[in-house]
Design an enzyme around this catalytic site. Structure first.
Site, short mmCIF file in Angstrom:
data_model
loop_
_atom_site.label_atom_id
_atom_site.label_comp_id
_atom_site.label_asym_id
_atom_site.label_seq_id
_atom_site.Cartn_x
_atom_site.Cartn_y
_atom_site.Cartn_z
N LYS A 159 49.87 -2.96 27.72
CA LYS A 159 51.07 -2.71 26.93
C LYS A 159 50.85 -3.05 25.46
CE LYS A 159 55.14 -3.43 28.85
NZ LYS A 159 54.49 -3.99 30.02
N ARG B 142 57.81 -9.27 27.32
CA ARG B 142 57.34 -8.43 28.42
C ARG B 142 55.89 -8.75 28.78
NH1 ARG B 142 58.89 -2.31 27.16
NH2 ARG B 142 58.96 -2.21 29.43
N GLY C 129 56.05 -3.31 37.62
CA GLY C 129 57.09 -4.08 38.26
C GLY C 129 56.65 -5.37 38.91
N MET D 30 55.20 -8.09 37.45
CA MET D 30 55.34 -9.31 36.64
C MET D 30 56.65 -9.25 35.86
SD MET D 30 51.42 -9.99 35.46
CE MET D 30 51.23 -8.36 34.75
N ARG E 103 50.84 4.53 28.42
CA ARG E 103 49.65 4.16 29.20
C ARG E 103 49.16 5.41 29.90
NH1 ARG E 103 53.25 0.47 33.28
NH2 ARG E 103 54.48 2.13 34.20
N HIS F 155 60.71 2.37 40.59
CA HIS F 155 59.70 1.44 41.12
C HIS F 155 59.02 2.02 42.36
CE1 HIS F 155 58.47 -1.87 43.85
NE2 HIS F 155 57.99 -2.39 42.74
N ARG G 159 22.34 7.70 66.93
CA ARG G 159 22.34 6.51 67.81
C ARG G 159 22.08 6.96 69.24
NH1 ARG G 159 27.72 5.54 64.49
NH2 ARG G 159 27.63 7.77 64.91
N ARG H 16 17.36 6.78 65.80
CA ARG H 16 17.19 5.36 66.09
C ARG H 16 16.93 5.19 67.58
NH1 ARG H 16 22.07 1.34 64.91
NH2 ARG H 16 22.84 2.19 66.87
N GLU I 188 18.27 -4.74 59.17
CA GLU I 188 19.61 -5.19 59.53
C GLU I 188 19.67 -6.68 59.84
OE1 GLU I 188 20.78 -3.15 63.20
OE2 GLU I 188 18.67 -2.73 63.56
N SER J 89 15.93 2.04 56.54
CA SER J 89 17.35 2.37 56.54
C SER J 89 18.11 1.08 56.71
CB SER J 89 17.69 3.35 57.67
OG SER J 89 19.07 3.66 57.63
N GLY K 209 20.85 -1.17 57.79
CA GLY K 209 21.98 -1.21 58.71
C GLY K 209 22.95 -2.29 58.26
N THR K 210 23.82 -1.93 57.33
CA THR K 210 24.64 -2.95 56.67
C THR K 210 25.74 -3.52 57.55
OG1 THR K 210 25.94 -1.16 55.67
CG2 THR K 210 24.17 -2.12 54.34
N ASN K 211 26.08 -2.86 58.67
CA ASN K 211 27.05 -3.46 59.59
C ASN K 211 26.49 -4.76 60.17
OD1 ASN K 211 28.50 -1.16 59.11
ND2 ASN K 211 28.28 -0.29 61.15
N ASP K 212 25.31 -4.65 60.81
CA ASP K 212 24.70 -5.85 61.39
C ASP K 212 24.23 -6.81 60.31
OD1 ASP K 212 25.11 -5.55 64.05
OD2 ASP K 212 23.14 -4.73 64.53
N CYS L 258 22.71 3.33 56.49
CA CYS L 258 23.41 4.05 57.55
C CYS L 258 24.57 3.26 58.14
CB CYS L 258 22.44 4.46 58.66
SG CYS L 258 21.57 3.08 59.42
N TYR M 216 19.36 7.83 49.74
CA TYR M 216 20.47 8.50 50.39
C TYR M 216 21.41 7.50 51.02
CZ TYR M 216 18.16 7.64 54.91
OH TYR M 216 17.59 7.05 56.00
#
Length: 909
Positions: free
Chosen positions: A33, A102, A111, A113, A346, A462, A586, A641, A773, A792, A794-797, A860, A880
């Site tokens: 603002k 303000r 809305g 704050m 804005r 709002h 898988r 895999r 992983e 590759s 394996g970001t889940n595990d 993956c 990738y």
């Protein structure tokens, strides 16, 4: 360190900036603002004079509990200058100066704050304001507004007390709106409001104007950490350490009669993106009346007949601002007795469809280039456009119609307060939050609901602004709907909707239907799946905009996008969505249903003969699976895999089996096979199967298992080559923790591949790699790369093992508390934890490529389709990402946005 400690920020010794001193690039210091008021002042636009207290002052106050020592003197100096410029003094009995106080953070938080208007009014100065304006009613109306707003936001009085007193005054007068109250009515109301303040707080409403201003400033600072503000920041992923600036602006009044008013304007329609005159205007009102939705507005275009001079000037200013900001602008303005004043601008929030349309329009107008256009849209917005819509060919019962504030098709049970919305939503119910109008305290209910429906307010209320920001379906201002929140019902003529009755809300048309209306696929999904007729993207404006933005992204992105797919059907769908291969097949998913018993037989085999028989039965099935998959993805890489199930998934449930055996023994009806099976299951039973005998460990413990799968892959590849195809299989060994595991499996695999090559006379190009992983694999990536042609992640595990979380358990048990307490800004399973998991990905990528410069790197896990995570993988230099088929367009777009943002990823390669 706070972002406000940025080395480019102004010196921290200066805490107050006049509007003539700042500019739009100082949002980190002056808030959106304050920075934009300064920018408009620099452009020579009609902005009431004022000054801004910085976010640094706010953060010092929040950290220490007191303002910086120099702040009071700086505020006093700027207030003196403002008084000199205006020829008035704050709260003086004659010719008083009034100001607004303000909030304004770096990122828009509509809305969330506090704001206080008419600061400086008191018993002593109200008569002076009346004389100054020549309007006694206006002065007393302004005074009652100050007490009401100050009491609620600064002193913490429940706003319902003021609302009830106002309604009582209107009833006594027989008035429909507050505008009909006379001077005597307003004087009584002021007295009643002051009594409410005294009764609820134990002190009188402050009469010292400087005390009012100082208390309001502190209240704005403190509103940064209210529950609703923190909830909104979590929802919008806004950092919690930014703080808010405070703007002190000389008041201009829209409630001075019919030649005055206030409004909100958009340079383009925030719902559709179409160019035109969009916004709301309210005669004889102050700004809060518009956004609060307590009085229904008229369309901005109607201002032309009310005050053509101001209307023409406003349109000229809107054109100036859009060209200057090169984007849709959201503008707040006030007309004071025929004179136009700009109170805020804005870059406006918009719906997903509007974002895509506006981006392409601005390219066509030469205001932005393709790279900038990509920064104006997001993968989350694209995902919204892929949601279903109502079926136009279905009969439906129309209840009413309001303003189409935020598009989408939503079906749910009507609820009338936020608490019920949250409670029912957590029980799995889909709900529609129905209110006369929403306020910031409804935010948590709005988040829980499928859609929001209000009987008051317009596109700038709002409910509308917050819903658009969240991508939530919303219909506002449905005046024919009578909402009774106390009785928990909605009435339309003779039709009564009780809480729990089903409604369908169309945010694209503003229509509200009784009951459930069926939905059909989005045209954007039909476009991606190739189900639109040739050239349809030219005819459908929205699809055409998406088509162009995807072309921009595909031209710029470096990251390739693959799919997680386990069968030919999913592979073909993924290819239609633009997949450039399969990043994760898988194979355990190929052994569900009837084949599960074959794997169980293999795992429980006691002799080599039994094991060979089980493997022999599985081999042709696996070969057929891979043949179909390679055909569907011909010419593109397919990463397969090898089997990686937690062992318990292929064994009978130990409890059920134990009961079955016990019952058989009780009947003296022994089943030798069940007894043998129970003994084997007890032997193999694991307390934590996710960290047990799975992945590479299973392949090493069960001789021939991985060899069978590698043979099936190799034979399917050879068959595809014979059919003049181009198979590009990549074999991935899961859950490797040490290079020795990988070397053993690799040696076995290479031997099998050589046998198939000799038997078929076909030269095969099969890459062998591994899944990273486990933390140890990431930490020893340099060693593992000696035996791997690709990684590759394996970001889940990897997330589970780095955090020590079991995803199946923790998300339901304590993640909600962690999110509420701010420990997480977002679940680490949803967006990658850059500091922990991300650091391991980065270091493993660097170490792997140091050993093997040509090492191919991908991801993956579920993070492969998360917009924010895609940007991280681009920066790290992966080749990738792989994700579910329906997330492929999102990943493609975000990969293009990451490249357009200027991160080439070369630093980690």
């Amino acid at each position: 360190m706070s972002e406000n400690s940025d080395p480019h920020a102004a010196p921290s010794a200066k805490y107050v900036y006049d509007f003539t001193e700042g500019n739009k690039d100082l949002k980190h210091l002056l808030g959106g603002k304050g920075a934009n008021l300064a920018e408009m002042t620099n452009l020579g636009l009609p902005v009431p004079p004022g000054f801004t207290i910085t976010t640094e002052a706010c953060n010092i106050y929040l950290d220490t509990g007191s303002e910086p020592a120099a702040l009071r003197d700086e505020v006093s100096a700027h207030l003196d200058a403002l008084e000199e410029r205006m020829g008035k003094r704050l709260g003086r009995a004659e010719d008083p100066l009034l100001v607004s106080v303000r909030s304004g953070a770096k990122f828009s938080m509509p809305g969330m704050m506090d704001t206080v208007l008419n600061v400086g009014l008191s018993d002593a100065s109200v008569a002076g304001l009346a004389a100054q304006a020549g309007d006694e009613r206006f002065a007393w109306d302004s005074y009652r507004r100050l007490i009401q707003m100050f009491g609620r936001t600064v002193l913490g009085v429940d706003g319902e007390h003021f609302e009830e007193a106002l309604e009582e005054a209107k009833r006594a007068k027989g008035a429909a709106t507050d505008v009909e109250l006379a001077v005597a009515d307003l004087k009584k109301l002021v007295t009643r409001f002051k009594e409410i303040v005294s009764a609820e707080t134990g002190r009188d409403f402050p009469q010292d104007p400087r005390a009012q201003m100082d208390l309001a400033i502190r209240s704005v600072f403190e509103s940064w950490n209210t529950d609703r503000a923190k909830l909104y920041r979590r929802q919008e992923r806004i950092p919690g350490d930014l703080g808010t600036a405070v703007t002190i602006c000389s008041m201009v009044f829209g409630n001075l009669g019919p030649d005055s008013g206030t409004g909100v304007a958009f340079t383009r329609d925030p719902a559709s993106g179409h160019q035109g005159v969009y916004g709301d205007y309210l005669q004889n009102a102050q700004g809060e009346d518009v956004v609060a939705g307590i009085r229904n507005t008229v369309a901005l275009a109607d201002l032309e007949t009310v005050d053509k001079k101001s209307y023409d000037e406003l349109l000229s200013i809107m054109a100036t601002l859009e060209t200057h900001y090169r984007d849709l602008c959201d503008i707040e303005f006030t007309i004071e007795r025929g004179r136009l004043w700009m109170l805020q601008t804005r870059v406006g929030k918009r719906t997903a469809g509007a974002a895509f349309r506006i981006a392409t329009q601005l390219v066509d107008q030469g205001l932005i280039d393709e790279a900038e256009a990509l920064q104006r849209v997001t993968g989350a917005q694209l995902a919204q456009l892929m949601f279903p819509r109502f079926d136009d060919h279905t009969e439906r019962e129309l209840l009413g119609r309001g303003i189409a504030a935020s598009p989408g098709a939503a079906v749910g049970k009507a609820v009338f307060d936020s608490y019920t919305a949250i409670k029912w939503s957590r029980s799995g119910e889909k709900v529609i939050l129905v209110r006369r109008e929403t306020n910031p305290d409804d935010l948590d209910g709005m988040i829980a609901a499928e859609a929001i429906l209000t009987s008051r307010g317009g596109k700038t209320s709002h409910a509308a602004v917050v819903a658009r920001g969240m991508g939530k379906t919303c219909v506002c201002g449905a005046e024919e709907l009578e909402v009774d929140t106390k009785a928990r019902r909605l009435t339309v003529g003779s039709t009564v909707i009780e809480e729990g009755d089903v409604l369908s809300i169309d945010g694209s048309t503003g229509k509200v239907y009784l009951g459930e209306v069926p939905v059909v696929p989005s045209p954007v999904v039909e476009y991606f799946e190739g189900r639109m007729h040739a050239g349809a993207e030219e005819a459908d404006e929205l699809v055409g905009a998406v088509h162009r933005m995807m072309a921009y992204a595909d031209r710029r992105r470096r990251l390739r996008v693959r799919a997680n797919a386990d069968n030919a059907e999913d592979a073909l769908r993924a290819r239609r969505f633009g997949a450039q291969g399969i990043g994760l097949c898988r194979t355990e998913h190929m052994f569900l249903g009837e084949r599960r018993a074959m794997v169980e037989k293999l795992i429980l085999a006691d002799t080599d003969e039994e094991r060979e028989q089980a493997l022999g039965e599985l081999l042709p099935l696996q070969k057929k699976d891979f043949t179909e998959l390679f055909e569907a993805m011909d010419g593109l890489p397919v990463t397969v895999r090898l089997l990686d199930p937690p062992l318990h998934e292929f064994l009978p449930d130990i409890t059920e089996l134990s009961v079955r055996v016990a019952l058989a023994e009780a009947r003296k009806d022994h089943n030798e096979n069940d007894l043998r099976l129970l003994q084997a299951v007890h032997k193999l039973h694991e307390q934590n199967p996710m960290l047990g005998l799975r992945g590479v460990r299973l392949g090493l413990v069960i001789p021939g298992l991985f060899a069978m799968q590698v043979r099936a892959i190799a034979e399917a590849s050879a068959a595809r080559v014979d059919a003049k195809g181009d198979p590009r299989a990549e074999i991935m060994i899961p859950l490797v923790g040490t290079v020795q595991e990988l070397e053993i499996v690799r040696d076995e695999a290479e031997g099998v591949i050589a046998e198939v090559e000799r038997a078929t006379g076909t030269r095969l190009k099969l890459a062998l790699g591994t899944m990273i992983e486990l933390p140890r694999a990431a930490l020893t990536a340099g060693q593992i790369a000696e035996a791997a042609e690709f990684f590759s992640f394996g970001t889940n595990d990897l997330t589970q093992t780095v955090w020590g979380f079991s995803r199946d358990d923790v998300e339901a048990s304590f993640f909600t508390a962690y999110l509420e307490k701010g420990i997480f800004g977002v679940s680490p399973f949803e967006t990658i934890d850059r500091d922990g998991v991300g650091a391991l990905v980065r270091s493993a990528a660097e170490a792997g490529r140091a050993t093997r410069p040509g090492l191919k790197l991908g991801v993956c896990g579920e993070h492969g389709g998360d917009p924010e995570s895609v940007h991280f993988f681009h920066e790290v230099g992966l080749d990738y990402v792989s994700c579910s088929p329906f997330r492929i367009p999102v990943a493609r777009l975000e990969a293009g946005r990451a490249a357009a943002a200027g991160h080439d990823g070369s630093d980690s390669r």
